[in-house]
Design an enzyme around this catalytic site. Structure first.
Site, PDB file in Angstrom:
ATOM      1  N   ARG A  75       1.425  -1.283   0.111  1.00 14.52           N
ATOM      2  CA  ARG A  75       0.531   0.027  -0.127  1.00 14.52           C
ATOM      3  C   ARG A  75       0.917   1.617  -0.069  1.00 14.52           C
ATOM      4  NH1 ARG A  75      -3.719  -0.230   4.747  1.00 14.52           N
ATOM      5  NH2 ARG A  75      -4.790  -0.833   4.039  1.00 14.52           N
ATOM      6  N   ARG A 144      -1.544   6.686  10.020  1.00  7.60           N
ATOM      7  CA  ARG A 144      -1.236   6.108   8.266  1.00  7.60           C
ATOM      8  C   ARG A 144      -1.683   7.329   6.757  1.00  7.60           C
ATOM      9  NH1 ARG A 144      -3.610   0.793   8.480  1.00  7.60           N
ATOM     10  NH2 ARG A 144      -3.080  -0.195  10.599  1.00  7.60           N
ATOM     11  N   LYS A 208      -3.629   1.335  14.641  1.00  2.38           N
ATOM     12  CA  LYS A 208      -3.737   2.820  13.747  1.00  2.38           C
ATOM     13  C   LYS A 208      -3.751   3.579  13.886  1.00  2.38           C
ATOM     14  CE  LYS A 208      -6.149  -0.745  11.144  1.00  2.38           C
ATOM     15  NZ  LYS A 208      -7.135  -0.825  10.027  1.00  2.38           N
ATOM     16  N   LYS A 210      -5.259   7.471  12.081  1.00  5.67           N
ATOM     17  CA  LYS A 210      -5.820   7.975  10.651  1.00  5.67           C
ATOM     18  C   LYS A 210      -6.269   9.552  11.326  1.00  5.67           C
ATOM     19  CE  LYS A 210      -7.452   3.412   9.199  1.00  5.67           C
ATOM     20  NZ  LYS A 210      -8.654   2.558   9.077  1.00  5.67           N
ATOM     21  N   CYS A 431     -14.850  -2.823  -0.249  1.00  6.77           N
ATOM     22  CA  CYS A 431     -13.601  -3.124   0.552  1.00  6.77           C
ATOM     23  C   CYS A 431     -13.130  -4.535  -0.232  1.00  6.77           C
ATOM     24  CB  CYS A 431     -13.692  -3.700   1.915  1.00  6.77           C
ATOM     25  SG  CYS A 431     -14.648  -4.953   2.704  1.00  6.77           S
ATOM     26  N   CYS A 437      -8.011 -10.468   1.295  1.00 12.54           N
ATOM     27  CA  CYS A 437      -8.452 -10.441   3.003  1.00 12.54           C
ATOM     28  C   CYS A 437      -8.305 -10.968   4.066  1.00 12.54           C
ATOM     29  CB  CYS A 437      -9.244  -9.458   3.334  1.00 12.54           C
ATOM     30  SG  CYS A 437      -9.297  -8.535   5.087  1.00 12.54           S
ATOM     31  N   CYS A 476     -16.336  -8.083   6.290  1.00 12.55           N
ATOM     32  CA  CYS A 476     -16.645  -8.070   7.834  1.00 12.55           C
ATOM     33  C   CYS A 476     -16.762  -6.679   8.938  1.00 12.55           C
ATOM     34  CB  CYS A 476     -15.455  -8.514   8.574  1.00 12.55           C
ATOM     35  SG  CYS A 476     -14.531  -7.152   8.600  1.00 12.55           S
ATOM     36  N   CYS A 480     -13.554  -1.018   6.330  1.00 11.40           N
ATOM     37  CA  CYS A 480     -12.605  -0.706   5.783  1.00 11.40           C
ATOM     38  C   CYS A 480     -13.643   0.226   4.364  1.00 11.40           C
ATOM     39  CB  CYS A 480     -11.602  -1.998   5.026  1.00 11.40           C
ATOM     40  SG  CYS A 480     -11.186  -2.558   6.585  1.00 11.40           S
TER      41      CYS A 480
HETATM   42 FE1  SRM Z   1      -8.629  -1.768   6.518  1.00 10.23          FE
HETATM   43  C1  SRM Z   1      -7.326  -4.449   8.498  1.00 10.23           C
HETATM   44  C2  SRM Z   1      -8.361  -3.624   3.189  1.00 10.23           C
HETATM   45  C3  SRM Z   1     -10.037   1.241   4.802  1.00 10.23           C
HETATM   46  C4  SRM Z   1     -10.984  -0.514   9.538  1.00 10.23           C
HETATM   47  N1  SRM Z   1      -7.936  -3.168   5.977  1.00 10.23           N
HETATM   48  C5  SRM Z   1      -7.255  -3.936   6.797  1.00 10.23           C
HETATM   49  C6  SRM Z   1      -7.298  -5.457   5.579  1.00 10.23           C
HETATM   50  C7  SRM Z   1      -5.413  -4.715   5.747  1.00 10.23           C
HETATM   51  C8  SRM Z   1      -7.019  -6.806   6.336  1.00 10.23           C
HETATM   52  C9  SRM Z   1      -5.379  -7.112   7.942  1.00 10.23           C
HETATM   53  O1  SRM Z   1      -5.801  -6.424   8.961  1.00 10.23           O
HETATM   54  O2  SRM Z   1      -5.124  -7.832   7.585  1.00 10.23           O
HETATM   55  C10 SRM Z   1      -7.688  -5.491   4.793  1.00 10.23           C
HETATM   56  C11 SRM Z   1      -6.712  -5.790   3.052  1.00 10.23           C
HETATM   57  C12 SRM Z   1      -7.221  -6.257   2.485  1.00 10.23           C
HETATM   58  C13 SRM Z   1      -6.233  -6.271   0.721  1.00 10.23           C
HETATM   59  O3  SRM Z   1      -6.368  -7.734   0.943  1.00 10.23           O
HETATM   60  O4  SRM Z   1      -6.538  -5.513   0.539  1.00 10.23           O
HETATM   61  C14 SRM Z   1      -7.762  -3.335   4.844  1.00 10.23           C
HETATM   62  N2  SRM Z   1      -8.712  -0.887   4.947  1.00 10.23           N
HETATM   63  C15 SRM Z   1      -8.862  -1.863   2.945  1.00 10.23           C
HETATM   64  C16 SRM Z   1      -8.674  -1.471   2.116  1.00 10.23           C
HETATM   65  C17 SRM Z   1      -7.850  -1.372   1.101  1.00 10.23           C
HETATM   66  C18 SRM Z   1     -10.173  -0.877   1.663  1.00 10.23           C
HETATM   67  C19 SRM Z   1     -10.011  -1.012   0.380  1.00 10.23           C
HETATM   68  O5  SRM Z   1     -10.926  -1.615  -0.485  1.00 10.23           O
HETATM   69  O6  SRM Z   1      -9.917   0.115  -0.407  1.00 10.23           O
HETATM   70  C20 SRM Z   1      -8.765   0.147   2.535  1.00 10.23           C
HETATM   71  C21 SRM Z   1      -7.147   1.015   2.580  1.00 10.23           C
HETATM   72  C22 SRM Z   1      -7.208   1.993   3.189  1.00 10.23           C
HETATM   73  C23 SRM Z   1      -5.886   2.618   2.782  1.00 10.23           C
HETATM   74  O7  SRM Z   1      -5.615   2.857   2.180  1.00 10.23           O
HETATM   75  O8  SRM Z   1      -5.041   2.820   4.412  1.00 10.23           O
HETATM   76  C24 SRM Z   1      -8.972   0.184   4.367  1.00 10.23           C
HETATM   77  N3  SRM Z   1     -10.291   0.029   7.019  1.00 10.23           N
HETATM   78  C25 SRM Z   1     -10.006   0.965   6.250  1.00 10.23           C
HETATM   79  C26 SRM Z   1     -11.477   2.384   6.619  1.00 10.23           C
HETATM   80  C27 SRM Z   1     -11.558   3.586   6.588  1.00 10.23           C
HETATM   81  C28 SRM Z   1     -11.254   4.289   6.281  1.00 10.23           C
HETATM   82  O9  SRM Z   1      -9.863   4.820   7.037  1.00 10.23           O
HETATM   83  O10 SRM Z   1     -12.254   5.658   5.142  1.00 10.23           O
HETATM   84  C29 SRM Z   1     -11.763   1.401   8.276  1.00 10.23           C
HETATM   85  C30 SRM Z   1     -12.505   1.953   8.891  1.00 10.23           C
HETATM   86  C31 SRM Z   1     -12.112   3.071   9.182  1.00 10.23           C
HETATM   87  C32 SRM Z   1     -11.605   3.009  11.040  1.00 10.23           C
HETATM   88  O11 SRM Z   1     -10.608   2.669  11.382  1.00 10.23           O
HETATM   89  O12 SRM Z   1     -12.691   2.844  12.287  1.00 10.23           O
HETATM   90  C33 SRM Z   1     -11.266   0.387   8.256  1.00 10.23           C
HETATM   91  N4  SRM Z   1      -9.148  -2.522   7.938  1.00 10.23           N
HETATM   92  C34 SRM Z   1      -9.830  -1.312   9.620  1.00 10.23           C
HETATM   93  C35 SRM Z   1      -9.876  -2.177  10.722  1.00 10.23           C
HETATM   94  C36 SRM Z   1     -10.909  -2.390  12.014  1.00 10.23           C
HETATM   95  C37 SRM Z   1      -9.696  -1.279  12.526  1.00 10.23           C
HETATM   96  C38 SRM Z   1      -9.737  -1.253  14.607  1.00 10.23           C
HETATM   97  O13 SRM Z   1     -10.721  -0.183  14.815  1.00 10.23           O
HETATM   98  O14 SRM Z   1     -10.404  -2.242  14.831  1.00 10.23           O
HETATM   99  C39 SRM Z   1      -9.026  -3.397  10.532  1.00 10.23           C
HETATM  100  C40 SRM Z   1      -8.211  -5.051  11.268  1.00 10.23           C
HETATM  101  C41 SRM Z   1      -7.117  -4.321  12.004  1.00 10.23           C
HETATM  102  O15 SRM Z   1      -6.986  -2.989  12.060  1.00 10.23           O
HETATM  103  O16 SRM Z   1      -6.900  -5.057  13.220  1.00 10.23           O
HETATM  104  C42 SRM Z   1      -8.957  -3.624   8.935  1.00 10.23           C
HETATM  105 FE1  SF4 Z   2     -11.682  -7.348   5.204  1.00  9.98          FE
HETATM  106 FE2  SF4 Z   2     -13.056  -6.391   6.603  1.00  9.98          FE
HETATM  107 FE3  SF4 Z   2     -11.622  -4.967   6.086  1.00  9.98          FE
HETATM  108 FE4  SF4 Z   2     -13.096  -5.786   4.185  1.00  9.98          FE
HETATM  109  S1  SF4 Z   2     -13.891  -4.720   6.084  1.00  9.98           S
HETATM  110  S2  SF4 Z   2     -11.245  -5.692   3.800  1.00  9.98           S
HETATM  111  S3  SF4 Z   2     -13.411  -7.727   4.907  1.00  9.98           S
HETATM  112  S4  SF4 Z   2     -10.949  -6.185   7.300  1.00  9.98           S
END
Ligand code: SRM
Ligand code: SF4
Length: 555
Positions: A75, A144, A208, A210, A431, A437, A476, A480
């Site tokens: 990323r 991030r 993390k 943001k 997502c 993922c 899930c 994301c």
């Molecule tokens: Fe996310 C984890 C993809 C935006 C909340 N996110 C992940 C992971 C890395 C899975 C992992 O931990 O192994 C996913 C990778 C999937 C893959 O194969 O690419 C993943 N997140 C994404 C992306 C690529 C979704 C998309 O389709 O665009 C986004 C990448 C953003 C970036 O460029 O940095 C993405 N993730 C978000 C957002 C939206 C936002 O930030 O605007 C959220 C919700 C907002 C927030 O942070 O509360 C988000 N991602 C999470 C979480 C839950 C964090 C938490 O507070 O518990 C996880 C899981 C974790 O961190 O344990 C996670």
């Molecule tokens: Fe993976 Fe859940 Fe984030 Fe979708 S919402 S990319 S399933 S961690």
């Protein structure tokens, strides 16, 4: 201050990592597996990389007694989501050479490549370096990618505000040189002893972090979903400062009632750049010092703030800053969207926003999005800006170059693809979920397009096809694709099953709520048919679907 006993295992990995170096070099050189050593799987995230495996092939691999098919996702760190055409050209070539070839625009305005095998990580990152691109701190327990409203046409001040994304990103960048040593083969230039990092120290953040910037009236960066959300305040065409909100986050865990989605709380206003940077910095230090380091499920700033109480949080911030925030300035968000198609800005330059379904830039039989973007890049006549809604803006095109860029877009079907997508599809997000993922319970980006094809006839039946209803799906409850902030949110519970949430507003200022649990496709379509039928009959003029749901107390 945060609990120092009962630290989560990740805390030990961070502090013992010698500035995020760990044994990554040895892990990379280990020839008998495509995976990394356990601790390095955590550390590599701080370098913008995730170890993943092809979940579609897990069973087959296991039945053949082979290890899972490991590969890596990278990323990029792109504050404000911007690339020059030469950088896009290079990225396209790296994607073809080392990854699955699909270029993914993320919900945080940056790009991901998937499927890079272990031995190709270094060459990929080295080629990115030649393009002046890196992945430092794109993941991990640090700040991030800083995101910002992506629409240059909105105001003459856009570039000034946009520059803050870069300033904040630099302010909160880890000081370690590990990235350069491990991936770019630079000589060892530091160690945790010499690279003192006053912000992150040796323990980094509990989780993390943001930051987003929005320029009203558009909340396209969904600031209330962020640990820090900044709202640019403009008066008489002058930037007079920023409102600061903090403590947003969307994730929850099925069955764990201690976890919840939360909108950022408005803390106040700062007038100067110095005050803004100081306040941002000190919010991060409060989270560093008070955040929960024992339970990662409860470690985000939103929980720190609720545990301390908002008033105590504000008091602590004032002490650390040496000043109090002023009362928040008035602002209004009236939209949260991308302006598809051609638009001209105040300087007369042209912008074309392409619809990229769920951020996947690839070629299909009908639309060659990826080829079109490459051909445009080769002309050198457009910059690339990514939106927080997973779309792409071909930007800064001079009037004399518009026709030639348009010809490329027509040739590869991009204009038809963008114009023909329905309103709901253009306002959809999903997502990644399967197949990469590891946390996915259900499909998202591979399934939402098909589901929308089945929702469109229902909308047409009730003459609602032109309604710009926001629909977001995540595999899930981590959110994301920011599903908790959509008018319709579908949140994966198991393969083929989703909780249906409704009642979010259109501007990202109200979370949706659970309406029905664990529905399969037939049940989702039946529930939406019912809801749309009611909406068509009983809505007030111009009432959005989300507002209608709330007025009727449906959730
Ligand atoms: Fe996310 C984890 C993809 C935006 C909340 N996110 C992940 C992971 C890395 C899975 C992992 O931990 O192994 C996913 C990778 C999937 C893959 O194969 O690419 C993943 N997140 C994404 C992306 C690529 C979704 C998309 O389709 O665009 C986004 C990448 C953003 C970036 O460029 O940095 C993405 N993730 C978000 C957002 C939206 C936002 O930030 O605007 C959220 C919700 C907002 C927030 O942070 O509360 C988000 N991602 C999470 C979480 C839950 C964090 C938490 O507070 O518990 C996880 C899981 C974790 O961190 O344990 C996670
Ligand atoms: Fe993976 Fe859940 Fe984030 Fe979708 S919402 S990319 S399933 S961690």
């Amino acid at each position: 201050m945060s609990e120092t006993k009962n630290l989560s295992p990740v805390e030990r990995i961070k502090t013992k990592s010698d500035g995020l170096r760990g044994s990554l070099k040895e892990s990379l050189d280990e020839p008998i597996t495509g995976a990394l050593y356990d601790d390095d799987q955590t550390l590599i995230k701080f370098h913008g990389l995730y170890q993943q495996d092809d979940r579609d092939r897990r069973e087959e691999r296991s039945s053949k007694k082979l290890e899972w098919l490991y590969s890596y996702m990278v990323r990029l760190r792109l504050p404000g989501g911007f690339l020059l055409p030469k950088q896009w050209e290079g990225l396209h070539e790296i994607a073809d050479q080392y990854s699955t070839g699909v270029i993914k625009v993320t919900t945080r305005q940056t790009l991901q490549l998937h499927g890079i095998i272990k031995s190709h990580i270094k060459p990929s990152l080295q080629q990115f370096d030649l393009l002046k691109l890196d992945a430092i701190a794109a993941c991990g327990d640090v700040n991030r990618n800083v995101i910002c409203s992506a629409h240059p046409k909105q105001s003459a001040l856009h570039e000034t505000i946009f520059a803050y994304a870069d300033k904040i990103s630099s302010l909160a960048l880890p000081k370690t040189n590990a990235y350069y040593e491990i991936w770019l083969d630079k000589e060892k230039i530091g160690s945790s002893e010499t690279e003192k990092d006053p912000l992150y120290q040796d323990r980094y953040l509990p989780r993390k972090f943001k930051i987003a910037i929005a320029i009203p009236p558009n909340n396209d960066s969904d600031i209330f979903a962020n640990d820090i959300g900044l709202i640019a305040i403009i008066k008489n065409n002058q930037l007079i400062g920023f409102n600061i909100a903090a403590g947003g986050g969307l994730s929850s865990t099925h069955g764990n009632t201690n976890t919840y989605a939360r909108l950022a709380t408005m803390l106040g206003f700062v007038a100067t750049e110095e005050q803004l940077l100081k306040a941002v910095y000190e919010i991060i230090t409060i989270q560093r010092d008070y955040g929960n380091r024992g339970d990662r499920k409860l470690a985000r700033l939103k929980y720190t703030m609720d545990t301390m109480g908002v008033d105590a949080f504000k008091k602590e911030l004032a002490i650390r800053c040496g000043f109090e925030l002023a009362e928040a300035a008035p602002y209004e968000f009236t939209e949260r969207k991308d302006y598809y198609g051609w638009h001209q800005n105040h300087e007369g330059k042209w912008y074309y926003t392409l619809f990229i379904e769920n951020g996947r830039i690839t070629d299909t039989e009908t639309t060659q999005l990826k080829t079109a973007c490459y051909e445009v890049a080769k002309t050198g006549k457009a910059n690339y800006r990514f939106t927080c809604n997973q779309n792409l803006i071909l930007a800064d095109i001079l009037p004399e170059h518009k026709a030639s860029i348009e010809a490329i877009l027509v040739q590869y079907g991009v204009i038809t693809h963008t114009d023909d997508a329905s309103a709901i599809r253009k306002n959809s997000m999903a997502c990644v979920a399967f197949n990469t993922c590891p946390l996915a319970l259900a499909e998202a980006q591979r399934y939402l397009p098909t589901l929308i094809t089945k929702i469109e006839p229902i909308l047409a039946k009730y003459k609602l096809l032109s309604e710009e209803i926001t629909i977001r799906m995540t595999g899930c409850p981590n959110g994301c694709g920011r599903s908790p902030l959509a008018e319709i949110g579908l949140i994966g519970t198991a393969y083929g099953y989703y909780n249906l949430h409704i009642g979010g507003d259109r501007n990202g200022e109200r979370l949706n709520k659970e309406y029905k649990q664990h529905l399969n496709e037939t049940e989702i379509l039946a529930a939406l048919d019912d809801l749309f039928s009611n909406y068509a009959k009983a809505r007030n003029p111009a009432e959005t679907f989300g507002d209608f749901v709330i007025r009727l107390n449906l959730v």
